[in-house]
Write an enzyme that holds these catalytic residues in place. Structure first.
Site, PDB file in Angstrom:
ATOM      1  N   CYS A  47      -2.460  27.022  -9.525  1.00  0.00           N
ATOM      2  CA  CYS A  47      -2.158  26.531  -8.181  1.00  0.00           C
ATOM      3  C   CYS A  47      -0.764  25.902  -8.142  1.00  0.00           C
ATOM      4  CB  CYS A  47      -3.196  25.507  -7.731  1.00  0.00           C
ATOM      5  SG  CYS A  47      -2.831  24.841  -6.103  1.00  0.00           S
ATOM      6  N   CYS A 103      -9.276  21.891  -5.072  1.00  0.00           N
ATOM      7  CA  CYS A 103      -8.924  23.268  -5.393  1.00  0.00           C
ATOM      8  C   CYS A 103      -9.300  23.521  -6.846  1.00  0.00           C
ATOM      9  CB  CYS A 103      -7.428  23.443  -5.181  1.00  0.00           C
ATOM     10  SG  CYS A 103      -6.740  24.852  -6.032  1.00  0.00           S
ATOM     11  N   ASP A 143      10.942  -9.536   4.828  1.00  0.00           N
ATOM     12  CA  ASP A 143      11.000  -8.100   4.598  1.00  0.00           C
ATOM     13  C   ASP A 143      12.434  -7.710   4.218  1.00  0.00           C
ATOM     14  OD1 ASP A 143      10.041  -5.601   4.399  1.00  0.00           O
ATOM     15  OD2 ASP A 143       9.856  -5.232   6.552  1.00  0.00           O
ATOM     16  N   TYR A 174      13.105 -18.518  -3.013  1.00  0.00           N
ATOM     17  CA  TYR A 174      11.690 -18.874  -3.068  1.00  0.00           C
ATOM     18  C   TYR A 174      11.104 -18.866  -4.477  1.00  0.00           C
ATOM     19  CZ  TYR A 174      11.520 -13.763  -2.759  1.00  0.00           C
ATOM     20  OH  TYR A 174      11.735 -12.431  -2.955  1.00  0.00           O
ATOM     21  N   CYS A 218      -8.327  26.827  -1.093  1.00  0.00           N
ATOM     22  CA  CYS A 218      -7.054  26.115  -1.195  1.00  0.00           C
ATOM     23  C   CYS A 218      -6.020  26.840  -0.336  1.00  0.00           C
ATOM     24  CB  CYS A 218      -6.603  26.078  -2.646  1.00  0.00           C
ATOM     25  SG  CYS A 218      -4.916  25.460  -2.841  1.00  0.00           S
ATOM     26  N   LYS A 269       6.649 -14.152   4.290  1.00  0.00           N
ATOM     27  CA  LYS A 269       7.062 -13.075   3.393  1.00  0.00           C
ATOM     28  C   LYS A 269       8.163 -12.289   4.089  1.00  0.00           C
ATOM     29  CE  LYS A 269       5.360  -9.460   0.391  1.00  0.00           C
ATOM     30  NZ  LYS A 269       6.273  -8.370   0.737  1.00  0.00           N
ATOM     31  N   LYS A 313      -1.064 -10.078   4.259  1.00  0.00           N
ATOM     32  CA  LYS A 313      -0.274  -9.223   5.136  1.00  0.00           C
ATOM     33  C   LYS A 313      -0.698  -9.376   6.597  1.00  0.00           C
ATOM     34  CE  LYS A 313       2.527  -6.930   2.437  1.00  0.00           C
ATOM     35  NZ  LYS A 313       2.617  -5.508   2.596  1.00  0.00           N
ATOM     36  N   CYS A 328      -3.139  28.340  -2.981  1.00  0.00           N
ATOM     37  CA  CYS A 328      -3.362  29.420  -3.955  1.00  0.00           C
ATOM     38  C   CYS A 328      -4.608  30.244  -3.642  1.00  0.00           C
ATOM     39  CB  CYS A 328      -3.444  28.861  -5.368  1.00  0.00           C
ATOM     40  SG  CYS A 328      -4.971  27.954  -5.677  1.00  0.00           S
ATOM     41  N   GLU A 358       4.175 -19.577   2.656  1.00  0.00           N
ATOM     42  CA  GLU A 358       5.495 -19.358   3.258  1.00  0.00           C
ATOM     43  C   GLU A 358       5.641 -17.919   3.726  1.00  0.00           C
ATOM     44  OE1 GLU A 358       7.962 -20.531  -0.148  1.00  0.00           O
ATOM     45  OE2 GLU A 358       8.325 -18.405  -0.520  1.00  0.00           O
TER      46      GLU A 358
HETATM   47  S1  IVH Z   1       7.331 -14.714  -4.515  1.00  0.00           S
HETATM   48  C1  IVH Z   1       6.052 -13.272  -8.911  1.00  0.00           C
HETATM   49  N1  IVH Z   1       7.848 -15.247  -2.028  1.00  0.00           N
HETATM   50  O1  IVH Z   1       7.822  -9.678  -1.865  1.00  0.00           O
HETATM   51  C2  IVH Z   1       6.395 -12.810  -7.526  1.00  0.00           C
HETATM   52  N2  IVH Z   1       8.164 -13.005  -2.760  1.00  0.00           N
HETATM   53  O2  IVH Z   1       5.710  -7.904  -2.625  1.00  0.00           O
HETATM   54  C3  IVH Z   1       7.330 -13.749  -6.876  1.00  0.00           C
HETATM   55  N3  IVH Z   1       9.025 -11.516  -1.018  1.00  0.00           N
HETATM   56  O3  IVH Z   1       9.345  -8.606  -4.818  1.00  0.00           O
HETATM   57  C4  IVH Z   1       7.629 -13.346  -5.512  1.00  0.00           C
HETATM   58  N4  IVH Z   1       9.147 -13.019   0.577  1.00  0.00           N
HETATM   59  O4  IVH Z   1      10.865  -9.318  -2.863  1.00  0.00           O
HETATM   60  C5  IVH Z   1       7.817 -14.289  -2.968  1.00  0.00           C
HETATM   61  N5  IVH Z   1       8.313 -15.895   0.131  1.00  0.00           N
HETATM   62  C6  IVH Z   1       8.280 -14.955  -0.789  1.00  0.00           C
HETATM   63  C7  IVH Z   1       8.671 -13.639  -0.531  1.00  0.00           C
HETATM   64  C8  IVH Z   1       8.593 -12.682  -1.538  1.00  0.00           C
HETATM   65  C9  IVH Z   1       9.361 -11.757   0.253  1.00  0.00           C
HETATM   66  C10 IVH Z   1       9.099 -10.209  -1.664  1.00  0.00           C
HETATM   67  C11 IVH Z   1       9.761 -10.166  -3.012  1.00  0.00           C
HETATM   68  C12 IVH Z   1       8.755  -9.511  -3.929  1.00  0.00           C
HETATM   69  C13 IVH Z   1       7.870  -8.814  -2.960  1.00  0.00           C
HETATM   70  C14 IVH Z   1       6.496  -8.592  -3.526  1.00  0.00           C
END
Ligand code: IVH
Length: 712
Positions: A449, A443, A135, A243, A425, A133, A331, A428, A131
């Site tokens: 330092c 250094c 932001d 989620y 450095c 992710k 990512k 210092c 799913e």
């Molecule tokens: S699952 C045990 N699912 O990503 C971890 N996280 O980098 C459960 N996030 O702190 C997280 N979309 O804020 C999960 N579909 C998704 C997500 C998600 C965004 C965020 C969440 C987490 C962070 C970790």
């Protein structure tokens, strides 16, 4: 308006009870309003002195009319947690983060690791939910009998902030669940975020008001959610998608998919796009499909999260450090842009490492303005032949520091001279040297330092260490320059300078008081955080936790480290055999996750008398909490040292080790007199024999499982 002013000018002794009631109501609202501006991202409207005057008047009226103190009185609200402004919430189940993968190969490794850990046969498939992710910011929603009881931020994962009033203003979050069949106590988790169009609109409005504009939707969401005045949150368009979950009085189902469907049936928006995948190919196809949808989604996403669908498998897979083994974030590729390199400067880190930094003509990369990027080290500059004045490609991926990838000059462009890396450095002027086999130049100034001292202090107060709220890098630099904080312990003597700090530019009585409260809050600290805070080379948060757990107390740890230092001094041999150095050193190296080179860095630290002084100084000022094994104080194997040997049948070695650690046991690689149990699988060899020789208890796999009470 005029009446209010009249009343405010009236001496407290002259107020009638009715007037006092009205005044306290006005002051509560006014102070809350200024608190919101102060703690939020907006600009304060009044000076600290005027704010203090409001507080003093409120206190005076309350002192004269104690019966009229309001439930939302500023003295009650801010008193307990003045630095934060929000009440703290301890998460019943920690809110963890996710590990990352950046390529198809790493995604394949993730799947392979899971298969290995679970010991799956080739024919057995692993369903994975993929799913988007989002932001934004993670948020926990506690429902009791279907009613929203409390909402909290993630905070540091263990303790968050109570933002119930703010979250109640979100249309996406039901106050009452629809349908039926939910667990009586249920904590659902998801992401709070702002859509791109709402973000643009908010910034337009902010600009018109000459108020602060936000850098990106994520910052806007954070600034809007962490408002002490829920009225401000209500005026901003925040969304929520679910989620995950935390504590539950009953399970939500057998799989992620089932849990998602149930969450949706109760009226909670669940995260889309998402798809159930089987095998690497379908996982990667979903990844690419979501990447393609990215521009057309209403909100920012920065990757795809993969989660093992079966919840019983999730439980077996458990966690490593602060992230689940059953999930990872794939990512999206880094974003790149071209600009001009104006200058190369050298940054000196806390361990003395000299890092070259590219100062750039500012450029937007993936929505963020970048004016500095790392050049890694001198070999990288030479390898890429990067010179001042060149056109360079900058890359930014997620939270990673932007980096210079390559030079892209036009043909025939006249270039400056090749860059010469300094041998001293820049801070210092001590000699900066490179050890054999190392790419980093360091250094040699050590304690003299200033750069190293300041960087060490910054690390000391940073998030995984003492995490002192309100003590940012710029404050450390300023306090250091003025001689207020020269060593870590000075932070805990800052209260002697509270008045002086209040007078400083940009400060005031309230900010100074808040900082003191934040420092006081950290006077009691876990041994693991203390060890991490010392900034010893190679000792990250996970290793600090292992050490804290292994040695239990500061005294125990220090004694062992000094013994190791003595053993190492007596045996400075090049042979990397811990047993030849000495028993304490061997015991240290035997901690799973600590090897010879980490042990050596610990020894270096303890061989330096100044470091011992710093530690003693801190010990006198702090309350150091011993580190209990995680949620396992009453487990039969908590604190025991266990060695696994031979082939196990019920689970893989990796899984056995992970479960033992979850129950608070220490898992060692070799058998010694200190070993409590040796768990002997099929075809065990020398370790089982050694256990017998030393009289260490041996257990069969079945006996071990019955000891820990786990049939699984
Ligand atoms: S699952 C045990 N699912 O990503 C971890 N996280 O980098 C459960 N996030 O702190 C997280 N979309 O804020 C999960 N579909 C998704 C997500 C998600 C965004 C965020 C969440 C987490 C962070 C970790």
């Amino acid at each position: 308006m005029a009446r209010k002013l009249d009343l405010a000018e009236k001496a407290v002794v002259e107020l009638t009870a009715k007037q006092a009631t009205a005044e306290l109501a006005r002051l509560a609202a006014e102070i809350a309003h200024h608190d919101a501006l102060y703690h939020g991202d907006d600009t304060p409207e009044i000076t600290d002195a005027d704010y203090d005057a409001l507080r003093r008047r409120n206190d005076a009226i309350e002192a004269r009319f104690p019966d009229l103190v309001r439930a939302d009185s500023p003295t009650r609200r801010v008193g307990a947690a003045p630095s934060a402004g929000f009440a703290k919430v301890k998460h019943a189940v920690p809110m963890l983060s996710l590990s990352n993968v950046f390529s198809d190969e790493e995604a394949a490794d993730f799947l392979a690791r899971i298969r290995r850990f679970l010991g799956l046969k080739e024919a057995q498939s692993v369903e994975v939910l993929a799913e988007a992710k989002i932001d934004g910011l993670s948020c926990s929603l506690l429902y009791l009998d279907g009613k929203l009881e409390r909402a909290a931020t993630r905070g540091d994962g263990v303790t968050g902030e109570d933002i119930t009033a703010n979250v109640r203003t979100l249309d996406d979050v039901p106050q009452k669940l629809k349908g039926k069949g939910w667990p009586a106590r249920m904590e659902l988790r998801g992401e709070v975020f702002m859509r791109r169009d709402d973000f643009l609109e908010l910034n337009r409005q902010q600009e018109a008001k000459e108020a602060k504009v936000f850098a990106n939707p994520r910052n806007a969401a954070a600034g809007s959610l962490r408002q002490l005045d829920a009225g401000i949150t209500a005026s901003r368009s925040l969304r929520f998608l679910g989620y995950a979950w935390g504590e539950l009085s009953e399970p939500l189902g057998a799989t992620m998919m089932e849990a998602r469907e149930r969450m949706a049936s109760w009226g909670l928006p669940v995260n889309e796009p998402a798809a159930l995948c089987d095998g690497l190919e379908s996982l990667l196809a979903t990844y690419r499909a979501i990447l393609e949808q990215r521009p057309s989604l209403p909100h920012d996403i920065d990757g795809v999260v993969y989660k093992v669908n079966r919840l019983d498998w999730q439980e077996r897979l458990g966690f490593v450090s602060r992230a689940p083994r059953w999930a990872t974030a794939h990512k999206f590729p880094a974003e790149q842009a071209e600009t001009v390199l104006k200058e190369i400067t050298i940054q000196v880190g806390r361990t003395g490492a000299l890092t070259p930094v590219a100062n750039l003509e500012p450029i937007t990369v993936g929505g963020v303005v970048v004016s500095r990027a790392t050049l890694h080290n001198e070999d990288e500059i030479a390898r890429k032949d990067i010179r001042v004045g060149d056109r360079v490609v900058i890359q930014r991926a997620g939270d990673v520091i932007p980096q210079v990838v390559e030079v892209k000059n036009r043909k025939g462009k006249k270039r400056g001279p090749a860059y010469v890396f300094p041998e001293r450095c820049p801070v210092c002027d001590s000699l900066a040297t490179r050890e054999e086999g190392e790419v980093v130049r360091r250094c040699t100034g050590g304690l003299i330092c200033p750069a190293q001292a300041v960087e060490r202090l910054k690390h000391f107060v940073s998030r995984g260490a003492f995490d002192i709220e309100g003590m940012g890098s710029k404050h450390i630099v300023a306090f250091w320059q003025d001689g207020l904080v020269k060593s870590p312990a000075d932070i805990f003597r800052l209260h002697d300078h509270e008045a002086e700090i209040a007078e400083r530019e940009g400060w005031g009585a309230l900010s100074a008081k808040n900082l003191m409260a934040a420092i006081e809050e950290r006077r009691t600290i876990g041994l693991d955080r203390l060890i991490y805070a010392l900034g010893i080379r190679q000792i990250g948060e996970a290793t600090a936790r292992l050490l804290a757990r292994h040695y239990g107390s500061l005294a125990g740890w220090r004694e062992a480290m000094l013994a190791c230092a003595a053993e190492r001094q007596a045996n400075p041999s090049e042979m990397k055999k811990p047993e030849l150095v000495g028993p304490q050193f061997a015991d240290l190296c035997n901690i799973d996750g600590v090897g010879f080179s980490v042990a050596d860095d610990l020894v270096f630290f303890f061989a330096e008398p100044h470091n011992l002084e710093v530690l003693a100084d801190l010990e006198a000022l702090l309350q150091i909490e011993e580190v209990a094994a995680p949620s396992a104080s009453d487990s039969p194997v908590a604190g025991k040292t266990v060695v696994f040997t031979g082939t196990l049948t019920e689970m893989t070695r990796h899984e056995a080790k992970a479960r033992a650690e979850t129950l608070g046991a220490k898992v060692a690689g070799s058998v010694s007199k200190k070993t409590d149990y040796v768990v002997v699988g099929a075809d065990a060899g020398s370790k089982a024999r050694k256990a017998e020789e030393l009289g260490v208890a041996t257990l069969s796999e079945a006996e071990w499982l019955s000891l820990i009470g786990g049939q699984d």
